[in-house]
Design a protein around this motif. Sequence first.
Motif, mmCIF file in Angstrom:
data_model
loop_
_atom_site.group_PDB
_atom_site.id
_atom_site.type_symbol
_atom_site.label_atom_id
_atom_site.label_comp_id
_atom_site.label_asym_id
_atom_site.label_seq_id
_atom_site.Cartn_x
_atom_site.Cartn_y
_atom_site.Cartn_z
ATOM 1 N N LYS A 352 0.943 -1.200 -0.028
ATOM 2 C CA LYS A 352 0.146 0.043 -0.057
ATOM 3 C C LYS A 352 0.917 1.298 0.233
ATOM 4 O O LYS A 352 0.667 2.073 -0.809
ATOM 5 C CB LYS A 352 -0.908 -0.107 1.062
ATOM 6 C CG LYS A 352 -1.720 1.374 1.422
ATOM 7 C CD LYS A 352 -2.443 1.039 2.817
ATOM 8 C CE LYS A 352 -1.659 1.251 4.052
ATOM 9 N NZ LYS A 352 -0.939 2.696 4.184
ATOM 10 N N THR A 353 1.861 1.246 0.994
ATOM 11 C CA THR A 353 2.459 2.551 1.113
ATOM 12 C C THR A 353 3.288 3.139 -0.028
ATOM 13 O O THR A 353 4.223 2.320 -0.171
ATOM 14 C CB THR A 353 3.388 2.411 2.663
ATOM 15 O OG1 THR A 353 2.259 2.019 3.474
ATOM 16 C CG2 THR A 353 3.922 3.892 2.789
ATOM 17 N N ASP A 424 13.342 8.045 5.226
ATOM 18 C CA ASP A 424 12.160 7.325 5.124
ATOM 19 C C ASP A 424 10.899 8.275 5.420
ATOM 20 O O ASP A 424 11.147 8.999 6.080
ATOM 21 C CB ASP A 424 12.219 6.303 6.309
ATOM 22 C CG ASP A 424 10.773 5.538 6.236
ATOM 23 O OD1 ASP A 424 10.143 5.207 5.310
ATOM 24 O OD2 ASP A 424 10.443 5.336 7.556
ATOM 25 N N GLU A 427 9.663 8.757 8.596
ATOM 26 C CA GLU A 427 10.505 9.473 9.583
ATOM 27 C C GLU A 427 10.600 10.889 9.363
ATOM 28 O O GLU A 427 10.730 11.765 10.121
ATOM 29 C CB GLU A 427 11.849 8.796 9.699
ATOM 30 C CG GLU A 427 11.604 7.177 10.107
ATOM 31 C CD GLU A 427 13.091 6.992 10.511
ATOM 32 O OE1 GLU A 427 13.937 7.262 10.022
ATOM 33 O OE2 GLU A 427 13.182 5.799 11.224
ATOM 34 N N PHE A 455 15.090 -0.928 12.275
ATOM 35 C CA PHE A 455 13.722 -1.287 11.919
ATOM 36 C C PHE A 455 13.654 -2.698 11.099
ATOM 37 O O PHE A 455 14.613 -2.777 10.133
ATOM 38 C CB PHE A 455 12.935 -0.343 11.165
ATOM 39 C CG PHE A 455 11.457 -0.617 10.726
ATOM 40 C CD1 PHE A 455 10.607 -0.506 11.619
ATOM 41 C CD2 PHE A 455 11.237 -1.271 9.560
ATOM 42 C CE1 PHE A 455 9.187 -0.880 11.220
ATOM 43 C CE2 PHE A 455 9.926 -1.456 9.267
ATOM 44 C CZ PHE A 455 8.977 -1.086 9.942
ATOM 45 N N LYS A 484 10.091 3.111 18.642
ATOM 46 C CA LYS A 484 8.876 3.604 17.832
ATOM 47 C C LYS A 484 8.645 2.292 16.904
ATOM 48 O O LYS A 484 9.390 1.502 16.561
ATOM 49 C CB LYS A 484 9.125 4.877 17.267
ATOM 50 C CG LYS A 484 9.908 4.728 16.014
ATOM 51 C CD LYS A 484 10.320 6.127 15.422
ATOM 52 C CE LYS A 484 11.064 6.325 14.289
ATOM 53 N NZ LYS A 484 11.737 5.382 13.329
ATOM 54 N N GLY A 485 7.358 2.329 16.640
ATOM 55 C CA GLY A 485 6.857 1.249 15.833
ATOM 56 C C GLY A 485 5.387 0.973 15.809
ATOM 57 O O GLY A 485 4.508 1.988 16.084
ATOM 58 N N ALA A 486 4.929 0.007 15.149
ATOM 59 C CA ALA A 486 3.401 -0.304 15.100
ATOM 60 C C ALA A 486 2.861 -0.255 16.346
ATOM 61 O O ALA A 486 3.286 -1.040 17.217
ATOM 62 C CB ALA A 486 3.105 -1.431 14.226
ATOM 63 N N ARG A 527 -2.239 6.150 9.128
ATOM 64 C CA ARG A 527 -1.237 5.238 9.219
ATOM 65 C C ARG A 527 -0.880 5.492 11.014
ATOM 66 O O ARG A 527 -0.695 6.678 11.283
ATOM 67 C CB ARG A 527 0.071 5.482 8.404
ATOM 68 C CG ARG A 527 1.107 4.555 8.427
ATOM 69 C CD ARG A 527 1.996 5.184 7.386
ATOM 70 N NE ARG A 527 3.358 4.622 7.398
ATOM 71 C CZ ARG A 527 3.864 3.452 7.234
ATOM 72 N NH1 ARG A 527 3.103 2.640 6.539
ATOM 73 N NH2 ARG A 527 4.991 3.001 7.134
ATOM 74 N N THR A 528 -0.439 4.727 11.657
ATOM 75 C CA THR A 528 -0.321 4.803 13.037
ATOM 76 C C THR A 528 1.285 4.306 13.398
ATOM 77 O O THR A 528 1.613 3.561 13.005
ATOM 78 C CB THR A 528 -1.296 4.033 13.895
ATOM 79 O OG1 THR A 528 -1.306 2.721 13.792
ATOM 80 C CG2 THR A 528 -2.582 4.417 13.653
ATOM 81 N N LEU A 529 1.712 5.056 14.360
ATOM 82 C CA LEU A 529 3.062 4.776 14.811
ATOM 83 C C LEU A 529 3.166 5.263 16.258
ATOM 84 O O LEU A 529 2.570 6.385 16.555
ATOM 85 C CB LEU A 529 4.049 5.660 13.982
ATOM 86 C CG LEU A 529 5.519 5.355 14.277
ATOM 87 C CD1 LEU A 529 6.096 4.395 13.480
ATOM 88 C CD2 LEU A 529 6.332 6.607 14.160
ATOM 89 N N THR A 585 -0.276 -5.475 2.816
ATOM 90 C CA THR A 585 0.422 -4.346 3.436
ATOM 91 C C THR A 585 0.975 -4.668 4.689
ATOM 92 O O THR A 585 0.469 -5.672 5.587
ATOM 93 C CB THR A 585 -0.474 -3.232 3.643
ATOM 94 O OG1 THR A 585 0.263 -2.235 4.233
ATOM 95 C CG2 THR A 585 -1.603 -3.384 3.994
ATOM 96 N N GLY A 586 2.007 -4.147 5.262
ATOM 97 C CA GLY A 586 2.452 -3.905 6.592
ATOM 98 C C GLY A 586 1.737 -3.084 7.748
ATOM 99 O O GLY A 586 1.834 -3.436 8.788
ATOM 100 N N ASP A 587 0.612 -2.449 7.113
ATOM 101 C CA ASP A 587 -0.018 -1.658 7.897
ATOM 102 C C ASP A 587 -1.118 -2.236 8.654
ATOM 103 O O ASP A 587 -1.365 -3.420 8.606
ATOM 104 C CB ASP A 587 -0.404 -0.239 6.792
ATOM 105 C CG ASP A 587 -0.240 1.157 7.552
ATOM 106 O OD1 ASP A 587 -0.394 0.976 9.090
ATOM 107 O OD2 ASP A 587 -0.307 2.095 6.844
ATOM 108 N N ARG A 636 -0.777 -6.078 8.171
ATOM 109 C CA ARG A 636 0.227 -6.254 9.051
ATOM 110 C C ARG A 636 0.777 -7.793 8.842
ATOM 111 O O ARG A 636 1.068 -8.490 9.610
ATOM 112 C CB ARG A 636 -0.425 -6.587 10.666
ATOM 113 C CG ARG A 636 -0.802 -5.407 11.053
ATOM 114 C CD ARG A 636 0.490 -4.708 11.736
ATOM 115 N NE ARG A 636 0.279 -3.544 12.610
ATOM 116 C CZ ARG A 636 0.305 -2.270 12.346
ATOM 117 N NH1 ARG A 636 0.977 -1.908 11.147
ATOM 118 N NH2 ARG A 636 0.259 -1.296 13.092
#
Length: 952
Positions: A352-353, A424, A427, A455, A484-486, A527-529, A585-587, A636
Amino acid sequence: MEQSAEAVMEAASSHRWWALPVEAVADALDVDPATGLTGSAAAERLELVGPNELEHRPGPTLLRRFVAQFTDPLVVLLLVAIVVSLFAWWSSGESSVPVEAIVISVIVVANAVIGVWQEGKATRAVEALRKLTAANSSVVRSGRVSRVATASLVPGDVVVLAEGDTVGFDGRLMESASLEVDEASLTGESVPASKVTLALDGATEVADRVNMVMSGTFVARGRGRAVVVATGQSTEVGRIATLLDDAEIEPTPLQRQVSRLSRTLGIAVTVLAGIVVAAIVATSDVDSADEAFDALLIAVSLAVAAVPEGLPAIMTVVLALGVQRMSERHAIVKRLLSVETLGSASVICTDKTGTLTRNEMTVVAITVPTGTATLTGGGYRPEGSIEIGDDVERDDVERTVWAGATASDATLVRNGDGWDVTGDPTEIALVVAETKIRTSSKTAQSTTRIDEIPFDAERKLMSVLVEVDGADADWAERFVQITKGAPDALISRCTSERSAGGSRPLDATRRSQIADEIGAFADSGLRTLAIASRVHSERPPTFDFADENDLEWLGMVGLSDPPRAEAAEVIALARDAGIRTIMVTGDHPRTAAAIGASLGLAETSAPVTGADLATIDWSDEATVDALTASTDVFARVAPEHKLQLVQSIQRSGHVVAMTGDGVNDAPALRQADIGVAMGGIGTDVSREAADMVLTDDDFATIVTAIEEGRNIFADIRKFLRYLLASNAGEVLVMVIGVLAAGALGLRVADGLAVPLLATQILWINLVTDSALALALGVDPSVDNVMADEPRRLSDPIIDRPMWVTIVIVGLTTSVAGLVALDLELAGGLLGGDGDIATARTMLFTTVVLAQVFNAFNARSDRVSAFVKMFENRLLWAAVGVTVLLQVAVVHLGVLNRAFDTEPLTAVQWLTCWGLASTVLFVNECRKLIVRSRSKSVSDMTFAPGEKGPSMA
Ligand code: ATP
């Protein structure tokens, strides 16, 4: 003291770099490790040591390539025929020059030149492809990091290494942040080697030189900096490798199919040629060796003309031209094979991203334990303001964002009126947000990064350890870890949360509140972080995964990353073309679902998550396949699942295109029929594993490439349709002409009763195989290739309707030609009163002109030749050339002698044109029938109120 470049380069080859401390290495290479070489110093060294490339074995010479054109058995036979003909001429002493032998030789040589030219074009195109995908490296020159071609690196260059980078030089490490390098290609060791910067013993073997990086390896994890010590042939691989072979043009399955086809046709044509000889001998009263030889010569010429021996080379050219077109449209295809696979793609698995979304992240909301603040302003300009409720603790918001930015590698630098960013996008967004809300308050602290855990897409986390030197009472001069991360991955590692300067344990109520907050952000497509911290009272001796526990939750940011404007439209277009799009996606699943819904995906099924995939029984193929068949969004997802997803979709008979950008995506990219890597955000490793690289990282480009792939396939079919129909025409003229010689009046008192002479047959072959064929190869598509279902890879390239076309056109050509002959020739069915030479000239001319009409026919199997008729200027130029050549062969005295032709009158020319044009009109009628039939089928299919086609 400044050393001369020669002296430095001279000395460079003799050092044992691994045994020297970093400073000594820099000294020996005369480079400042912080700022690198200057551009001019690098250029000077490049001049001295040459490009950083392994040498290639030289390709075959022009002469060899030319000679190779004469190895085809049929051409050899023709060469033998030329010799025999020369001998016959010499022994008979009839004419002053051996006309026939000369004409045939000229034609054979002309064919060989065309062959060499076509092959050269194919090789050059493949070479250009290699250049397009050449590797780049991040090098520090004059204090700035820039991407340069790896081939331009020189000893002394300082190179920055990041996860997924390929190492294209031998280097001595000067910095290593958890750097691990995969050296399997060099040492066979499958576990990545951890790298350090300390000097080693001089006797250390290559495999144990842990402070060096070697060309041909890649960074599996972490970051580092190395100074280049050897390039090109002087590297370890360079020393062991023998010379590389030049880019081989591997035949693709389609090319193999076509080669097989031309072989089969060759046999068929040879048999037919045999029949022709037999018939000639039977009908024309052959009574001398000369005549028998002439009959044989005609048969050999016919075989040479009708066997499409140039097809594989022409196909390479068509494929390579297509590849060039694709690269102009931002898709770089690395292998010709992928071009044809692309045309058959039926499923696209895309992340996705950045692919479906713009990857221009902006922090729009920040949630801390006391509430949520919003941030205005879009893009990467740090202009915007914070909107914050009275009850929300501003310090918490600032600390959270500051911590997130501190744990980032992105940079934001003012450049005149604008801003330069690197890193990135997630970031960058954090750094931009921090700049937007930074006040001169106590969180503006200076830090030094001591260590980091990079990461990775599996943990979905990253951590840094910093030494804080600031005014925050809790953190001043302490060792602070920021992770930091999901959010869903991070929250389970937190035991407390920090608010308003204090810390309190995370209880079940707060955890469920935070889960709701994560869900709310995700549902609005954000998107969440999350960001957490841990204070170490003293510097920890080691810093690793075990430290990513017992964390203190600081807060969470919501980043907007809107879908690309045209993404929804392109997904719909793909769907109409029978291509399914699956988002992998990894989201967060809810972010993925929200974005998916806005793109027209996942309207019927809920997203399947990585957690679901982790519990699934992968050996139960039926269940797995049912899941992949019914799911549009996977969220995810860990990279390892991507491989299994591809395998499952392939089991269901699909041709899968899959995107990937990380190191761990490489297996899935290799497994996919078309691995798609990103030119912008992707890693070198993913680009190497992929078949296609998108230079704009855009999903739409994948679909464009598929369309181009289908177009190329249509081009090849166009070409085959033309060439085979033309050849069928030539063969049928001879077969029917000889068999019906009596009826046609083809009785010749002293000579053979043949419709066309050997030289004429070869001429037709020459003109049809050159200009017209080439022009067709670049013909713009008239078919709407995206209106059909994807072609199955196993489908034959020539299907039944196409065979029907070929036979119809071939028959029409031969009948038209023979009618022209018979109209002129005394005797026969239509009874003219002309001589055989003029009659043959009419037949000859009609057949050549028929090819002109046939070229227009061949542009589509269904669409009328009159559609976009004038769009291909090259085709019209080719028509002009062909007609001019034919006029020359009919009207120039010298060519009259060479080809036994007679000048034609205007009426005769008109007759030839008229008869040749039947090839066009007969085929137009066939197309009309095909179109009206398929229209009636589609009318039946879509008739309102009906469930399906009713054939009753
Ligand atoms: P896609 O797979 O579609 O490209 P993605 O980029 O969100 O999606 P990942 O890169 O695997 O997938 O990221 C997964 C999650 O990891 C993100 O949703 C985010 O929460 C977190 N994340 C991403 N980048 C970073 C980063 N630089 N530092 C910390 N966490 C990150």
